[in-house]
Scaffold this motif. Structure first.
Motif, PDB file in Angstrom:
ATOM      1  N   GLU A  57       0.831  -1.203   0.000  1.00 50.93           N
ATOM      2  CA  GLU A  57       0.000   0.000   0.000  1.00 50.93           C
ATOM      3  C   GLU A  57       0.870   1.260   0.000  1.00 50.93           C
ATOM      4  OE1 GLU A  57      -4.067  -1.033   2.305  1.00 50.93           O
ATOM      5  OE2 GLU A  57      -2.224  -1.343   3.453  1.00 50.93           O
ATOM      6  N   LEU A  58       1.966   1.239   0.754  1.00 47.66           N
ATOM      7  CA  LEU A  58       2.894   2.368   0.752  1.00 47.66           C
ATOM      8  C   LEU A  58       3.526   2.541  -0.626  1.00 47.66           C
ATOM      9  CD1 LEU A  58       4.686   1.946   4.180  1.00 47.66           C
ATOM     10  CD2 LEU A  58       3.105   3.757   3.519  1.00 47.66           C
ATOM     11  N   LEU A  59       3.873   1.430  -1.269  1.00 45.91           N
ATOM     12  CA  LEU A  59       4.436   1.483  -2.605  1.00 45.91           C
ATOM     13  C   LEU A  59       3.438   2.075  -3.596  1.00 45.91           C
ATOM     14  CD1 LEU A  59       6.800   0.805  -4.457  1.00 45.91           C
ATOM     15  CD2 LEU A  59       5.826  -1.482  -4.721  1.00 45.91           C
ATOM     16  N   ASN A  60       2.168   1.687  -3.475  1.00 49.92           N
ATOM     17  CA  ASN A  60       1.133   2.245  -4.346  1.00 49.92           C
ATOM     18  C   ASN A  60       0.947   3.741  -4.119  1.00 49.92           C
ATOM     19  OD1 ASN A  60       0.588  -0.118  -5.723  1.00 49.92           O
ATOM     20  ND2 ASN A  60      -1.028  -0.740  -4.297  1.00 49.92           N
ATOM     21  N   ILE A  61       1.015   4.178  -2.877  1.00 49.35           N
ATOM     22  CA  ILE A  61       0.907   5.602  -2.566  1.00 49.35           C
ATOM     23  C   ILE A  61       2.069   6.357  -3.196  1.00 49.35           C
ATOM     24  CG2 ILE A  61       1.056   7.296  -0.695  1.00 49.35           C
ATOM     25  CD1 ILE A  61      -0.530   5.256   1.027  1.00 49.35           C
ATOM     26  N   SER A  62       3.268   5.799  -3.087  1.00 55.23           N
ATOM     27  CA  SER A  62       4.447   6.426  -3.665  1.00 55.23           C
ATOM     28  C   SER A  62       4.345   6.500  -5.186  1.00 55.23           C
ATOM     29  CB  SER A  62       5.697   5.641  -3.261  1.00 55.23           C
ATOM     30  OG  SER A  62       6.836   6.184  -3.864  1.00 55.23           O
ATOM     31  N   ARG A  63       3.901   5.447  -5.815  1.00 58.91           N
ATOM     32  CA  ARG A  63       3.742   5.437  -7.277  1.00 58.91           C
ATOM     33  C   ARG A  63       2.680   6.442  -7.725  1.00 58.91           C
ATOM     34  NH1 ARG A  63       3.967  -1.091  -8.079  1.00 58.91           N
ATOM     35  NH2 ARG A  63       6.241  -1.257  -8.071  1.00 58.91           N
TER      36      ARG A  63
END
Length: 78
Positions: free
Chosen positions: A18-24
């Motif tokens: 989820e953090l990776l998706n937010i960053s992307r």
């Protein structure tokens, strides 16, 4: 104590994916922001208006244009 373990779920718990998706998503939005046409002068925040010479947007306060030239450039001959 068994109930205390389950209380945190759904509140404040986030996975690495989820953090990776937010960053992307943030990177994608930033790229879109950078590629968008400006709506205000970066020097003073004045909203851009249509130029008096019909050559696109300009800042009425300091003459700034998105292409780097200023209103009136090219009017003087050398």
């Amino acid at each position: 104590m068994a109930g205390a373990r389950g209380r945190g779920r759904g509140r404040g718990v986030i996975s690495w994916y989820e953090l990776l998706n937010i960053s992307r998503d943030a990177a994608e939005r930033y790229r879109a922001y950078e590629q968008a046409d400006p709506i205000a002068c970066p020097n003073d925040g004045e909203p851009l208006r249509e130029g008096p010479d019909g050559q696109g947007l300009y800042c009425p306060f300091d003459g700034w244009r998105p292409n780097g030239r200023r209103v009136g450039d090219g009017l003087t001959s050398t």
